[in-house]
Scaffold this motif. Structure first.
Motif, PDB file in Angstrom:
ATOM      1  N   LEU A  69       0.545  -1.215  -0.017  1.00  0.00           N
ATOM      2  CA  LEU A  69       0.000  -0.080   0.087  1.00  0.00           C
ATOM      3  C   LEU A  69       0.882   1.069  -0.092  1.00  0.00           C
ATOM      4  N   LEU A  70       1.887   1.117   0.754  1.00  0.00           N
ATOM      5  CA  LEU A  70       2.856   2.299   0.918  1.00  0.00           C
ATOM      6  C   LEU A  70       3.541   2.564  -0.603  1.00  0.00           C
ATOM      7  N   VAL A  71       4.013   1.631  -1.214  1.00  0.00           N
ATOM      8  CA  VAL A  71       4.413   1.637  -2.605  1.00  0.00           C
ATOM      9  C   VAL A  71       3.658   2.288  -3.631  1.00  0.00           C
ATOM     10  N   ILE A  72       2.322   1.740  -3.524  1.00  0.00           N
ATOM     11  CA  ILE A  72       1.432   2.190  -4.565  1.00  0.00           C
ATOM     12  C   ILE A  72       1.235   3.585  -4.445  1.00  0.00           C
ATOM     13  N   TYR A  73       0.606   3.870  -3.130  1.00  0.00           N
ATOM     14  CA  TYR A  73      -0.333   5.257  -2.995  1.00  0.00           C
ATOM     15  C   TYR A  73       0.595   6.325  -2.514  1.00  0.00           C
ATOM     16  N   PHE A  74       1.642   6.095  -1.603  1.00  0.00           N
ATOM     17  CA  PHE A  74       2.409   7.269  -0.987  1.00  0.00           C
ATOM     18  C   PHE A  74       4.033   7.370  -1.653  1.00  0.00           C
ATOM     19  N   THR A  75       4.510   6.731  -2.503  1.00  0.00           N
ATOM     20  CA  THR A  75       5.398   7.027  -3.355  1.00  0.00           C
ATOM     21  C   THR A  75       5.515   7.355  -4.623  1.00  0.00           C
ATOM     22  N   GLU A  76       6.569   8.044  -5.146  1.00  0.00           N
ATOM     23  CA  GLU A  76       6.654   8.544  -6.448  1.00  0.00           C
ATOM     24  C   GLU A  76       7.658   7.723  -7.215  1.00  0.00           C
ATOM     25  N   LEU A  77       7.479   6.295  -7.041  1.00  0.00           N
ATOM     26  CA  LEU A  77       8.123   5.409  -7.900  1.00  0.00           C
ATOM     27  C   LEU A  77       7.858   5.162  -9.171  1.00  0.00           C
ATOM     28  N   SER A  78       8.594   4.826 -10.171  1.00  0.00           N
ATOM     29  CA  SER A  78       8.075   4.569 -11.479  1.00  0.00           C
ATOM     30  C   SER A  78       7.170   3.196 -11.589  1.00  0.00           C
ATOM     31  N   PHE A  79       6.474   3.197 -12.466  1.00  0.00           N
ATOM     32  CA  PHE A  79       5.387   2.105 -13.000  1.00  0.00           C
ATOM     33  C   PHE A  79       6.141   0.680 -12.511  1.00  0.00           C
ATOM     34  N   VAL A  80       7.282   0.630 -13.301  1.00  0.00           N
ATOM     35  CA  VAL A  80       8.193  -0.659 -13.581  1.00  0.00           C
ATOM     36  C   VAL A  80       8.760  -0.921 -12.174  1.00  0.00           C
ATOM     37  N   LEU A  81       9.196   0.003 -11.362  1.00  0.00           N
ATOM     38  CA  LEU A  81       9.652  -0.447  -9.841  1.00  0.00           C
ATOM     39  C   LEU A  81       8.277  -0.834  -8.882  1.00  0.00           C
ATOM     40  N   GLN A  82       7.311  -0.068  -9.300  1.00  0.00           N
ATOM     41  CA  GLN A  82       5.984  -0.450  -8.424  1.00  0.00           C
ATOM     42  C   GLN A  82       5.549  -2.091  -8.691  1.00  0.00           C
ATOM     43  N   THR A  83       5.568  -2.147  -9.831  1.00  0.00           N
ATOM     44  CA  THR A  83       5.365  -3.590 -10.300  1.00  0.00           C
ATOM     45  C   THR A  83       6.154  -4.464  -9.875  1.00  0.00           C
ATOM     46  N   LEU A  84       7.469  -4.246 -10.038  1.00  0.00           N
ATOM     47  CA  LEU A  84       8.413  -5.411  -9.515  1.00  0.00           C
ATOM     48  C   LEU A  84       8.176  -5.731  -7.919  1.00  0.00           C
ATOM     49  N   ILE A  85       8.246  -4.414  -7.216  1.00  0.00           N
ATOM     50  CA  ILE A  85       7.971  -4.725  -5.872  1.00  0.00           C
ATOM     51  C   ILE A  85       6.552  -5.417  -5.368  1.00  0.00           C
ATOM     52  N   LEU A  86       5.434  -4.967  -6.093  1.00  0.00           N
ATOM     53  CA  LEU A  86       4.294  -5.882  -5.848  1.00  0.00           C
ATOM     54  C   LEU A  86       4.373  -7.296  -6.288  1.00  0.00           C
ATOM     55  N   SER A  87       4.883  -7.276  -7.547  1.00  0.00           N
ATOM     56  CA  SER A  87       5.197  -8.799  -7.678  1.00  0.00           C
ATOM     57  C   SER A  87       6.103  -9.814  -6.891  1.00  0.00           C
ATOM     58  N   LEU A  88       7.164  -9.116  -6.388  1.00  0.00           N
ATOM     59  CA  LEU A  88       7.909  -9.722  -5.298  1.00  0.00           C
ATOM     60  C   LEU A  88       7.157 -10.065  -4.033  1.00  0.00           C
ATOM     61  N   PHE A  89       5.907  -8.910  -3.549  1.00  0.00           N
ATOM     62  CA  PHE A  89       5.246  -9.379  -2.437  1.00  0.00           C
ATOM     63  C   PHE A  89       4.280 -10.672  -2.763  1.00  0.00           C
ATOM     64  N   VAL A  90       3.936 -10.713  -3.832  1.00  0.00           N
ATOM     65  CA  VAL A  90       2.839 -11.715  -4.307  1.00  0.00           C
ATOM     66  C   VAL A  90       3.679 -12.944  -4.367  1.00  0.00           C
TER      67      VAL A  90
END
Length: 177
Positions: A69-90
Motif C-alpha cells: 500500500l505504501l509503495v502504490i499510494y504514497f511514493t513517486e516510484l516509477s510504474f516498473v519499480l512499483q510493479t516489480l515490488i508488488l510482484s515480489l510481494f505476491v
C-alpha cells in the motif's frame, strides 16, 4: 478379531502415542502387533520447523501488505519499480503458502495477503495500461475473483469461495444497474 474392533484399538493406541500416555516404543510395538506389520496406515512423524523460521515468514508476510500500500499510494516510484515490488510481494506470499502447506501449518494469513497484493497489482497494471477503461478494470477484478474461487476450492476455505462469488455477482450487477 473383527476389523472394526481392530480400527478402534489402533486409533486408541495412536491417541496414547500422541498424548504420551504410553512410551513411544510401546505404542509402536502395539501398533505393529495390531496392524500385523502393515504400517502403511500409521502416519510418519512430521519434521519440526524451527520457530524462528515461522516467525520470520509471518513477519515478512505481515509487512508485505502495508508496504504494498505504501509503495502504490504514497511514493513517486516509477510504474516498473512499483510493479516489480508488488510482484515480489505476491511471490513471497505464495512461496510462504507453499512452505506452510508442506509443513501442515496455518496458511490463511499468507493466502489473504497474497490475494490482496495480487488484487493491488492487477488493478495497478490495468490502470497503467488502460487508463480510465472500466472494462479493463472489470476484467482485472473478475480475474482476481476467479483466483479467489480457485483458492477457496483448492484449500477448502469458504471465505475465499464466498468472496469470489460475491465479487463476481457485484461486478456483473454493477454493469446492469
Amino acid at each position: 478379531m473383527e476389523q472394526k474392533r481392530k480400527e478402534i484399538i489402533i486409533n486408541e493406541i495412536k491417541y496414547w502415542k500422541q498424548t504420551r500416555l504410553l512410551p513411544e516404543q510401546y505404542c509402536d510395538f502395539l501398533l505393529a502387533l495390531y496392524t500385523e506389520g502393515n504400517r502403511d496406515d500409521i502416519e510418519q512423524p512430521t519434521r519440526q520447523v524451527p520457530t524462528w523460521a515461522v516467525r520470520v515468514t509471518v513477519a515478512m508476510i505481515g509487512i508485505c501488505l502495508p508496504l504494498a500500500l505504501l509503495v502504490i499510494y504514497f511514493t513517486e516510484l516509477s510504474f516498473v519499480l512499483q510493479t516489480l515490488i508488488l510482484s515480489l510481494f505476491v511471490i513471497i506470499c505464495f512461496i510462504a503458502v507453499r512452505f506452510f502447506v508442506q509443513n501442515k501449518m496455518l496458511t490463511h494469513m499468507a493466502l489473504i495477503v497474497g490475494a490482496l497484493s495480487l488484487l493491488l497489482l492487477s488493478i495497478r497494471v490495468s490502470d497503467f495500461y488502460f487508463s480510465g477503461s472500466t472494462n479493463a478494470l472489470a476484467v482485472a477484478v473478475m480475474f482476481n475473483c476467479f483466483v479467489w474461487l480457485l483458492i477457496g476450492w483448492r484449500f477448502s476455505l469458504m471465505y475465499f469461495f464466498i468472496s469470489g462469488v460475491v465479487g463476481i455477482i457485484l461486478l456483473i450487477s454493477s454493469f446492469f444497474i
